[in-house]
Design a protein around this motif. Structure first.
Motif, mmCIF file in Angstrom:
data_model
loop_
_atom_site.group_PDB
_atom_site.id
_atom_site.type_symbol
_atom_site.label_atom_id
_atom_site.label_comp_id
_atom_site.label_asym_id
_atom_site.label_seq_id
_atom_site.Cartn_x
_atom_site.Cartn_y
_atom_site.Cartn_z
ATOM 1 N N VAL A 51 0.566 -1.230 -0.054
ATOM 2 C CA VAL A 51 -0.055 0.257 -0.039
ATOM 3 C C VAL A 51 1.363 0.729 0.140
ATOM 4 C CG1 VAL A 51 -1.791 1.542 0.933
ATOM 5 C CG2 VAL A 51 -1.977 -0.870 1.123
ATOM 6 N N VAL A 52 0.760 1.919 -1.109
ATOM 7 C CA VAL A 52 1.979 3.028 -1.485
ATOM 8 C C VAL A 52 0.769 4.506 -0.868
ATOM 9 C CG1 VAL A 52 3.097 4.440 -2.918
ATOM 10 C CG2 VAL A 52 2.920 2.092 -2.967
ATOM 11 N N ASN A 53 1.038 4.650 0.262
ATOM 12 C CA ASN A 53 -0.008 6.130 0.811
ATOM 13 C C ASN A 53 -0.956 6.026 0.052
ATOM 14 O OD1 ASN A 53 2.295 7.516 1.468
ATOM 15 N ND2 ASN A 53 2.885 8.686 -0.695
ATOM 16 N N GLY A 54 -1.246 4.809 0.849
ATOM 17 C CA GLY A 54 -2.587 4.549 0.243
ATOM 18 C C GLY A 54 -3.512 3.542 -0.371
ATOM 19 N N GLU A 55 -2.326 3.935 -1.242
ATOM 20 C CA GLU A 55 -3.152 2.911 -2.886
ATOM 21 C C GLU A 55 -2.743 1.450 -3.209
ATOM 22 O OE1 GLU A 55 -3.287 5.304 -6.478
ATOM 23 O OE2 GLU A 55 -3.776 7.106 -5.690
ATOM 24 N N ILE A 56 -2.934 0.922 -3.241
ATOM 25 C CA ILE A 56 -2.926 -1.011 -3.529
ATOM 26 C C ILE A 56 -1.775 -1.310 -4.711
ATOM 27 C CG2 ILE A 56 -3.003 -3.237 -2.854
ATOM 28 C CD1 ILE A 56 -6.332 -1.808 -1.433
ATOM 29 N N ILE A 57 -0.790 -1.770 -4.296
ATOM 30 C CA ILE A 57 0.248 -2.604 -5.691
ATOM 31 C C ILE A 57 -0.420 -4.121 -5.251
ATOM 32 C CG2 ILE A 57 1.622 -3.365 -6.880
ATOM 33 C CD1 ILE A 57 2.834 -0.435 -6.157
ATOM 34 N N THR A 58 -1.154 -5.032 -5.986
ATOM 35 C CA THR A 58 -1.947 -6.363 -5.621
ATOM 36 C C THR A 58 -0.706 -7.115 -7.054
ATOM 37 O OG1 THR A 58 -3.035 -5.925 -7.552
ATOM 38 C CG2 THR A 58 -3.969 -5.998 -5.623
ATOM 39 N N ALA A 59 -0.508 -8.280 -6.212
ATOM 40 C CA ALA A 59 0.077 -9.479 -7.361
ATOM 41 C C ALA A 59 0.100 -9.770 -8.892
ATOM 42 C CB ALA A 59 -0.117 -11.022 -6.180
ATOM 43 N N THR A 60 -1.891 -9.336 -8.782
ATOM 44 C CA THR A 60 -1.946 -9.071 -10.608
ATOM 45 C C THR A 60 -1.267 -7.837 -11.040
ATOM 46 O OG1 THR A 60 -4.067 -9.832 -10.123
ATOM 47 C CG2 THR A 60 -4.324 -8.962 -12.574
#
Length: 464
Positions: free
Chosen positions: A78-87
């Motif tokens: 989670v970067v400053n509240g925004e998600i990076i997923t495996a997808t």
């Protein structure tokens, strides 16, 4: 920057670029390396003292939290509240696989995942910084660039979207990358470029040096720079060796530069453009001087390793022979189906003897008729667009002469008859405006690197 928990991912900065790069980068075939990665690794292994980096790091340290191996990462954050997923990582990785024609080994996949994850973190930070500055990238602009990339694949946007989905990626992933590059470009255009100045003395100094070195060697180089300390040099050298192996199998040098290079040129595929030896570190200048176009070398440099690709050589401000424009006739003779390689070699030798009798393009059609061959005439062919072996031959031929035969047992044999050759004029000095723009962009790239470093330091990133 506050990171929870304490896992550190390698980072690569993405910098200012006037032309958005795409997954459609063409693969470049490369020659064997002139300096082996193993040699670099062996050289580094001789000096393994812990360097003084200003930290209190024990020489024989113990890692107390050993529940999770330090080299195994779960690609979510989670970067400053925004998600990076495996997808997200999987789909961006698929773009790179497409760009490399699927020629990526399973061993390389895991390393690419880690690097792509780091790139996605940077991308989030860049988009967030642009949004905070009220910079908007409209969907229509992203769609327009997406359509241009689809056109590179000779597909409509809809067909290209289906193609990406079939190959494990998505239109959303590519559009997010486009959006990130546009946002960062505009942010730098507002917050960096207006405050980057180039003086008249700087421009004059460059022009004076260019005039003084007229006729000197210039190299068109690509670079993948991998930073390393004395401790990490063996591992980095091993990574360089693996990248070289992928390039030798037809991997895309620009694609690997975008994912791995830690230099500011990563965003443009590692392209250094035309550059003089005096502008290069001594180690790189010496290596480039001994390379041939298309060759790749691994060069130990201060602070790491550079993987160099020599695209082309020329003389400064002089005519480049590869810019010659040709008029050609191609005489082709097909082989019977099932022709063996030995028989093809015999037929090619006979064909060579018969076509060497051609004295000028006017005879080409008559000789072809006698041989039962076909003739194709072409004008305005750029020499640089032909394969390297033919380029060298055609530069040495006189008008009316023929090349050596070439072809394959499956496609038959051919020769080219040189009907005309227009050599280019000497290159002129660049304008003051061109030099000023180049100097300005160099300064912008350096400031962009510091800008992104500040964004990383201030970010709150939660790895899970």
């Amino acid at each position: 920057m506050r990171i929870m928990p304490h896992k550190k991912f390698p980072a690569r900065a993405k910098f200012h670029s006037r032309a958005l790069a795409s997954a459609a980068t063409l693969s470049l075939m490369v020659a064997p390396v002139s300096v082996s990665a193993q040699a670099v690794q062996g050289q580094a292994a001789q000096d393994q003292d812990v360097p003084n980096v200003g930290l209190n790091v024990p020489k024989n340290l113990t890692v107390f939290d050993s529940k999770t191996p330090s080299n195994v990462y779960k690609p979510t954050a989670v970067v400053n509240g925004e998600i990076i997923t495996a997808t997200d990582v999987d789909q961006r990785l698929a773009l790179l696989v497409i760009a490399n024609g699927g020629k990526i080994t399973q061993d390389e996949i895991q390393r690419l995942r880690v690097q792509i994850f780091s790139n996605l973190v940077d991308e989030k930070l860049q988009i967030q910084a642009a949004k905070a500055a009220d910079i908007e990238v409209k969907d229509a602009e992203v769609d327009q660039q997406y359509a241009r990339i689809a056109a590179n694949f000779k597909q409509t946007p809809a067909a290209f979207t289906a193609y990406l989905g079939k190959n494990g990626s998505s239109a959303a992933s590519m559009k997010q990358q486009i959006r990130g590059e546009m946002a960062w470009d505009r942010l730098l255009g507002r917050n960096v470029e207006p405050f980057t100045n180039v003086s008249e003395d700087e421009v004059k100094s460059i022009l004076d040096r260019m005039q003084a070195t007229r006729g000197a060697d210039e190299f068109w180089l690509g670079e993948i720079y991998l930073s390393a300390t004395q401790e990490t040099m063996p591992a980095v050298a091993d990574r360089a060796r693996q990248i070289i192996a992928q390039l030798q199998q037809g991997g895309s040098f620009p694609g690997y530069a975008r994912q791995y290079s830690e230099a500011s040129t990563a965003v443009v595929g590692g392209d250094l453009g035309w550059i003089r030896p005096a502008q290069l570190p001594e180690e790189i200048a010496q290596a480039a001087a001994g390379m041939q176009p298309g060759q790749v070398s691994v060069v130990p440099v201060q602070g790491g390793i550079s993987i160099l690709l020599l695209r082309e050589k020329r003389k400064s401000l002089m005519a480049n022979a590869n810019d010659a424009v040709l008029s050609l006739k191609q005489i082709s003779l097909p082989f019977p189906a099932g022709t063996s390689r030995e028989k093809a070699t015999q037929l090619a030798s006979q064909f060579a003897t018969q076509t060497q009798a051609i004295k000028g393009c006017g005879m080409a059609d008559d000789v072809a008729t006698k041989l039962g061959a076909t003739v194709v005439s072409r004008d305005q062919i750029a020499l640089r667009d032909l394969p390297a072996p033919l380029q060298n031959t055609l530069l040495q031929l006189q008008v009316g002469q023929t090349t050596q035969p070439f072809g394959s047992p499956e496609e038959g044999v051919s020769v080219l008859v040189l009907c005309g050759r227009d050599m280019p004029e000497d290159a002129g000095m660049p304008s003051v405006e061109q030099v000023e723009e180049k100097l300005k962009q160099d300064k912008v790239n350096k400031r962009a690197q510091r800008y992104l470093r500040d964004l990383r330091r201030d970010a709150i990133i939660e790895y899970s």
